[in-house]
Structures are given as structure tokens and as C-alpha cells.
Design a protein around this motif. Structure first.
Motif, PDB file in Angstrom:
ATOM      1  N   MET A 124      -9.444  -2.829 -22.248  1.00  0.00           N
ATOM      2  CA  MET A 124      -9.559  -3.128 -23.670  1.00  0.00           C
ATOM      3  C   MET A 124      -8.349  -3.919 -24.163  1.00  0.00           C
ATOM      4  SD  MET A 124     -12.455  -2.112 -24.685  1.00  0.00           S
ATOM      5  CE  MET A 124     -12.191  -2.328 -26.441  1.00  0.00           C
ATOM      6  N   GLU A 125      -7.164  -3.583 -23.668  1.00  0.00           N
ATOM      7  CA  GLU A 125      -5.968  -4.342 -24.028  1.00  0.00           C
ATOM      8  C   GLU A 125      -6.067  -5.779 -23.521  1.00  0.00           C
ATOM      9  OE1 GLU A 125      -2.746  -2.116 -22.438  1.00  0.00           O
ATOM     10  OE2 GLU A 125      -2.685  -0.667 -24.100  1.00  0.00           O
ATOM     11  N   GLN A 126      -6.645  -5.953 -22.321  1.00  0.00           N
ATOM     12  CA  GLN A 126      -6.839  -7.293 -21.789  1.00  0.00           C
ATOM     13  C   GLN A 126      -7.812  -8.095 -22.644  1.00  0.00           C
ATOM     14  OE1 GLN A 126      -7.918  -6.965 -17.594  1.00  0.00           O
ATOM     15  NE2 GLN A 126      -5.937  -7.857 -17.071  1.00  0.00           N
ATOM     16  N   ILE A 127      -8.880  -7.446 -23.103  1.00  0.00           N
ATOM     17  CA  ILE A 127      -9.871  -8.122 -23.942  1.00  0.00           C
ATOM     18  C   ILE A 127      -9.224  -8.578 -25.247  1.00  0.00           C
ATOM     19  CG2 ILE A 127     -11.989  -7.790 -25.275  1.00  0.00           C
ATOM     20  CD1 ILE A 127     -12.902  -5.873 -23.044  1.00  0.00           C
ATOM     21  N   ALA A 128      -8.421  -7.690 -25.872  1.00  0.00           N
ATOM     22  CA  ALA A 128      -7.745  -8.047 -27.117  1.00  0.00           C
ATOM     23  C   ALA A 128      -6.762  -9.199 -26.897  1.00  0.00           C
ATOM     24  CB  ALA A 128      -7.024  -6.823 -27.679  1.00  0.00           C
ATOM     25  N   HIS A 129      -6.058  -9.159 -25.761  1.00  0.00           N
ATOM     26  CA  HIS A 129      -5.105 -10.232 -25.444  1.00  0.00           C
ATOM     27  C   HIS A 129      -5.835 -11.558 -25.255  1.00  0.00           C
ATOM     28  CE1 HIS A 129      -1.511 -12.154 -23.987  1.00  0.00           C
ATOM     29  NE2 HIS A 129      -2.072 -12.428 -22.816  1.00  0.00           N
ATOM     30  N   SER A 130      -7.004 -11.508 -24.586  1.00  0.00           N
ATOM     31  CA  SER A 130      -7.789 -12.718 -24.372  1.00  0.00           C
ATOM     32  C   SER A 130      -8.291 -13.280 -25.700  1.00  0.00           C
ATOM     33  CB  SER A 130      -8.975 -12.427 -23.449  1.00  0.00           C
ATOM     34  OG  SER A 130      -8.533 -12.017 -22.177  1.00  0.00           O
ATOM     35  N   HIS A 131      -8.647 -12.390 -26.625  1.00  0.00           N
ATOM     36  CA  HIS A 131      -9.119 -12.830 -27.933  1.00  0.00           C
ATOM     37  C   HIS A 131      -8.017 -13.587 -28.678  1.00  0.00           C
ATOM     38  CE1 HIS A 131     -11.218 -12.669 -31.833  1.00  0.00           C
ATOM     39  NE2 HIS A 131     -10.019 -12.395 -32.329  1.00  0.00           N
ATOM     40  N   HIS A 132      -6.809 -13.048 -28.666  1.00  0.00           N
ATOM     41  CA  HIS A 132      -5.709 -13.691 -29.381  1.00  0.00           C
ATOM     42  C   HIS A 132      -5.339 -15.039 -28.736  1.00  0.00           C
ATOM     43  CE1 HIS A 132      -5.275 -10.318 -32.010  1.00  0.00           C
ATOM     44  NE2 HIS A 132      -4.890  -9.485 -31.060  1.00  0.00           N
ATOM     45  N   ARG A 133      -5.427 -15.098 -27.407  1.00  0.00           N
ATOM     46  CA  ARG A 133      -5.135 -16.373 -26.737  1.00  0.00           C
ATOM     47  C   ARG A 133      -6.218 -17.409 -27.035  1.00  0.00           C
ATOM     48  NH1 ARG A 133      -3.833 -16.186 -20.591  1.00  0.00           N
ATOM     49  NH2 ARG A 133      -5.787 -15.043 -20.555  1.00  0.00           N
ATOM     50  N   SER A 134      -7.475 -16.947 -27.166  1.00  0.00           N
ATOM     51  CA  SER A 134      -8.563 -17.884 -27.433  1.00  0.00           C
ATOM     52  C   SER A 134      -8.427 -18.530 -28.813  1.00  0.00           C
ATOM     53  CB  SER A 134      -9.909 -17.171 -27.327  1.00  0.00           C
ATOM     54  OG  SER A 134     -10.050 -16.194 -28.350  1.00  0.00           O
ATOM     55  N   ASN A 135      -7.749 -17.842 -29.739  1.00  0.00           N
ATOM     56  CA  ASN A 135      -7.556 -18.419 -31.073  1.00  0.00           C
ATOM     57  C   ASN A 135      -6.659 -19.652 -31.044  1.00  0.00           C
ATOM     58  OD1 ASN A 135      -9.155 -16.508 -32.353  1.00  0.00           O
ATOM     59  ND2 ASN A 135      -7.444 -15.085 -32.637  1.00  0.00           N
ATOM     60  N   ASN A 136      -5.864 -19.781 -29.976  1.00  0.00           N
ATOM     61  CA  ASN A 136      -4.938 -20.912 -29.873  1.00  0.00           C
ATOM     62  C   ASN A 136      -5.526 -22.102 -29.108  1.00  0.00           C
ATOM     63  OD1 ASN A 136      -2.925 -19.397 -31.199  1.00  0.00           O
ATOM     64  ND2 ASN A 136      -2.302 -18.434 -29.269  1.00  0.00           N
ATOM     65  N   ILE A 137      -6.777 -21.968 -28.646  1.00  0.00           N
ATOM     66  CA  ILE A 137      -7.397 -23.071 -27.915  1.00  0.00           C
ATOM     67  C   ILE A 137      -7.777 -24.184 -28.885  1.00  0.00           C
ATOM     68  CG2 ILE A 137      -9.338 -23.752 -26.455  1.00  0.00           C
ATOM     69  CD1 ILE A 137      -9.441 -20.938 -25.380  1.00  0.00           C
ATOM     70  N   GLU A 138      -7.432 -25.407 -28.541  1.00  0.00           N
ATOM     71  CA  GLU A 138      -7.749 -26.547 -29.394  1.00  0.00           C
ATOM     72  C   GLU A 138      -9.259 -26.813 -29.403  1.00  0.00           C
ATOM     73  OE1 GLU A 138      -5.508 -29.800 -27.965  1.00  0.00           O
ATOM     74  OE2 GLU A 138      -3.562 -28.798 -28.171  1.00  0.00           O
ATOM     75  N   ASP A 139      -9.750 -27.263 -30.545  1.00  0.00           N
ATOM     76  CA  ASP A 139     -11.184 -27.552 -30.676  1.00  0.00           C
ATOM     77  C   ASP A 139     -11.629 -28.658 -29.726  1.00  0.00           C
ATOM     78  OD1 ASP A 139     -11.276 -25.647 -32.635  1.00  0.00           O
ATOM     79  OD2 ASP A 139     -11.162 -27.071 -34.309  1.00  0.00           O
ATOM     80  N   SER A 140     -10.724 -29.559 -29.382  1.00  0.00           N
ATOM     81  CA  SER A 140     -11.074 -30.668 -28.498  1.00  0.00           C
ATOM     82  C   SER A 140     -11.361 -30.201 -27.066  1.00  0.00           C
ATOM     83  CB  SER A 140      -9.943 -31.698 -28.476  1.00  0.00           C
ATOM     84  OG  SER A 140      -8.729 -31.103 -28.044  1.00  0.00           O
ATOM     85  N   LYS A 141     -10.905 -28.985 -26.721  1.00  0.00           N
ATOM     86  CA  LYS A 141     -11.119 -28.452 -25.376  1.00  0.00           C
ATOM     87  C   LYS A 141     -12.387 -27.596 -25.281  1.00  0.00           C
ATOM     88  CE  LYS A 141      -6.256 -28.415 -24.006  1.00  0.00           C
ATOM     89  NZ  LYS A 141      -5.143 -27.607 -23.455  1.00  0.00           N
ATOM     90  N   ILE A 142     -13.137 -27.518 -26.365  1.00  0.00           N
ATOM     91  CA  ILE A 142     -14.352 -26.698 -26.384  1.00  0.00           C
ATOM     92  C   ILE A 142     -15.558 -27.601 -26.621  1.00  0.00           C
ATOM     93  CG2 ILE A 142     -15.551 -24.770 -27.481  1.00  0.00           C
ATOM     94  CD1 ILE A 142     -12.843 -23.727 -28.392  1.00  0.00           C
ATOM     95  N   LYS A 143     -16.534 -27.514 -25.725  1.00  0.00           N
ATOM     96  CA  LYS A 143     -17.759 -28.303 -25.859  1.00  0.00           C
ATOM     97  C   LYS A 143     -18.946 -27.356 -25.971  1.00  0.00           C
ATOM     98  CE  LYS A 143     -20.560 -31.824 -23.557  1.00  0.00           C
ATOM     99  NZ  LYS A 143     -20.713 -32.674 -22.340  1.00  0.00           N
ATOM    100  N   ILE A 144     -19.761 -27.534 -26.992  1.00  0.00           N
ATOM    101  CA  ILE A 144     -20.919 -26.677 -27.210  1.00  0.00           C
ATOM    102  C   ILE A 144     -22.083 -27.163 -26.346  1.00  0.00           C
ATOM    103  CG2 ILE A 144     -22.574 -25.822 -28.906  1.00  0.00           C
ATOM    104  CD1 ILE A 144     -20.458 -26.221 -31.054  1.00  0.00           C
ATOM    105  N   ILE A 145     -22.602 -26.262 -25.500  1.00  0.00           N
ATOM    106  CA  ILE A 145     -23.758 -26.582 -24.665  1.00  0.00           C
ATOM    107  C   ILE A 145     -25.049 -26.214 -25.396  1.00  0.00           C
ATOM    108  CG2 ILE A 145     -24.860 -26.236 -22.437  1.00  0.00           C
ATOM    109  CD1 ILE A 145     -22.147 -27.673 -22.327  1.00  0.00           C
ATOM    110  N   ASP A 146     -25.107 -24.971 -25.882  1.00  0.00           N
ATOM    111  CA  ASP A 146     -26.222 -24.536 -26.721  1.00  0.00           C
ATOM    112  C   ASP A 146     -25.712 -23.438 -27.636  1.00  0.00           C
ATOM    113  OD1 ASP A 146     -26.260 -22.086 -25.196  1.00  0.00           O
ATOM    114  OD2 ASP A 146     -27.481 -23.103 -23.700  1.00  0.00           O
ATOM    115  N   GLU A 147     -26.628 -22.677 -28.243  1.00  0.00           N
ATOM    116  CA  GLU A 147     -26.225 -21.671 -29.224  1.00  0.00           C
ATOM    117  C   GLU A 147     -25.391 -20.551 -28.615  1.00  0.00           C
ATOM    118  OE1 GLU A 147     -29.712 -20.251 -31.107  1.00  0.00           O
ATOM    119  OE2 GLU A 147     -30.098 -22.112 -32.206  1.00  0.00           O
ATOM    120  N   LYS A 148     -25.554 -20.290 -27.317  1.00  0.00           N
ATOM    121  CA  LYS A 148     -24.865 -19.164 -26.697  1.00  0.00           C
ATOM    122  C   LYS A 148     -23.981 -19.567 -25.525  1.00  0.00           C
ATOM    123  CE  LYS A 148     -28.382 -15.743 -27.955  1.00  0.00           C
ATOM    124  NZ  LYS A 148     -29.270 -14.668 -27.449  1.00  0.00           N
ATOM    125  N   THR A 149     -23.768 -20.842 -25.321  1.00  0.00           N
ATOM    126  CA  THR A 149     -22.995 -21.302 -24.163  1.00  0.00           C
ATOM    127  C   THR A 149     -22.004 -22.377 -24.596  1.00  0.00           C
ATOM    128  OG1 THR A 149     -24.942 -20.912 -22.777  1.00  0.00           O
ATOM    129  CG2 THR A 149     -23.135 -22.155 -21.799  1.00  0.00           C
TER     130      THR A 149
END
Length: 214
Positions: A124-149
Motif C-alpha cells: 500500500m505504501e508503494q501504491i501511494a508512492h507511485s501515485h505521488h510520482r505519477s502526478n509529476n509526469i509531464e502531459d507530453s509523455k502520456i498518450k491516450i489509446i482509449d478510455e481505459k488505456t
């Protein structure tokens, strides 16, 4: 002496995470084995059966599989062997099943106690840590494939990861999920499935033994 040295060299070669460095080390390892008369036969065997298919065993080609070889499984086996079997070698299947059932029961009660105390587990601590790190990911590094991917680029390199939500019925209510996102973490689906398979296996073995003694 040479056997232990070759083993250490094999482990070091397998755990290299950079592809270019791996191939350089592989050539050096094969040359080292072939140049020594004591390890020449092993070098020929390794080159014939392993050197041509590193994608199946080298860590640098398997980094996207989310495999974790930490000591959780070894710690569980040690606890089962020394706390429940008292270090003795087991030869009877019925006793082994009894030990496993007692071990599973105790682990279940320990988890219930931790949940009652609202104490976060390591996962659970790892999941929370991953969540906080994901907030710092730039939008340019994320590509939407579909509604859930989504296709997400690694923050430490050009590697791309496919991330998808898991809304399978078997995962509804699972505590191994991000409390802020309310989504099941993809890399924990296999762990939940493995736990269910272990329970099913124990039930099948017990049913087989029950029918045997009728």
C-alpha cells in the motif's frame, strides 16, 4: 573454485540492465570460458543453448515484465520451514497440507489485525508512492489509446509502458488499489490471481485426499 567464479559471472551477466553493456559482457564471458581448458566445455554448452536467446533470460530484455525477485517468497518459505515444521524435513503430504493450512490461517488473521489497526502494508505504501510520482509526469509523455488505456513514457528513459484500468469483477473491493484514484493497480492483478490459485489448489488436494481415505 572455478565453478563458483563462473556462477558469479553468469549471475552478473544475467542481471545487467543495459542491452549494449550486456552484449559486450556476453562476448567477454564466452571468450573467458573458451580460453580456459577447464571451462571450455561449459562455454560451448552456454553458447549453444543460451547465448543465442538472451531475450528469455537476461534482465535487460525482461525489464517490462514487472518481475520482482525480492525476498518475500524466501521469507515465507523460511517461516514455514522453521516456525511450523521446526526445521525438519517433511516426507508426508498430509502433514505438509496441514502445515500450509495453519500457515494460511495465521497469515489471514495477521492481515485482519493489520487492517483493523489501519496500518498500511508495504504494498500500500508503494501504491501511494507511485501515485505521488505519477502526478509529476509531464502531459507530453502520456498518450491516450482509449478510455481505459494509456501509453506512458518512463521518467528515466525512452521506454514506453502500457497502463490500463482493471475493472474485472474479481478485483472489486480489493484493498490493493490506490485510495486516491480508486483504481486497481495493474501490476498487482497477477498477485491476486496467484493467491486465488493457491487456495483452489489446496482445496483440490484436500478433496483428492478425502476421496482417497473414504
Amino acid at each position: 573454485m572455478k565453478q563458483s567464479e563462473v556462477y558469479k559471472a553468469c549471475r552478473k551477466l544475467m542481471e545487467i540492465l543495459e542491452i549494449e553493456k550486456f552484449h559486450e559482457s556476453l562476448e567477454s564471458f564466452l571468450a573467458m570460458c573458451n580460453d580456459d581448458i577447464d571451462t571450455h566445455n561449459f562455454g560451448v554448452y552456454f553458447e549453444k543453448h543460451y547465448a543465442h536467446r538472451p531475450e528469455q533470460w537476461a534482465f535487460c530484455y525482461r525489464s517490462d515484465l514487472v518481475l520482482n525477485t525480492n525476498m518475500f517468497l524466501e521469507a515465507m518459505h523460511k517461516k514455514l520451514k522453521y516456525c511450523y515444521m521446526h526445521g525438519n524435513q517433511n516426507r508426508r503430504v498430509d502433514k505438509c497440507i496441514s502445515f500450509l493450512m495453519r500457515f494460511s490461517r495465521d497469515m489471514m488473521f495477521e492481515r485482519i489485525i493489520r487492517m483493523a489497526k489501519n496500518k498500511p502494508t508495504f504494498r500500500m505504501e508503494q501504491i501511494a508512492h507511485s501515485h505521488h510520482r505519477s502526478n509529476n509526469i509531464e502531459d507530453s509523455k502520456i498518450k491516450i489509446i482509449d478510455e481505459k488505456t494509456w501509453l506512458v513514457q518512463s521518467s528515466s528513459g525512452p521506454t514506453l509502458y502500457s497502463v490500463s484500468t482493471n475493472d474485472h469483477r474479481s478485483c472489486i473491493g480489493c484493498p490493493l488499489s490506490c485510495l486516491e484514484c480508486k483504481e486497481q493497480t495493474p501490476h498487482l492483478k497477477d498477485a491476486v490471481s496467484a493467491s486465488s490459485q493457491l487456495t483452489a489448489l489446496l482445496n483440490a488436494v484436500l478433496a483428492q485426499w478425502a476421496s482417497f481415505f473414504k
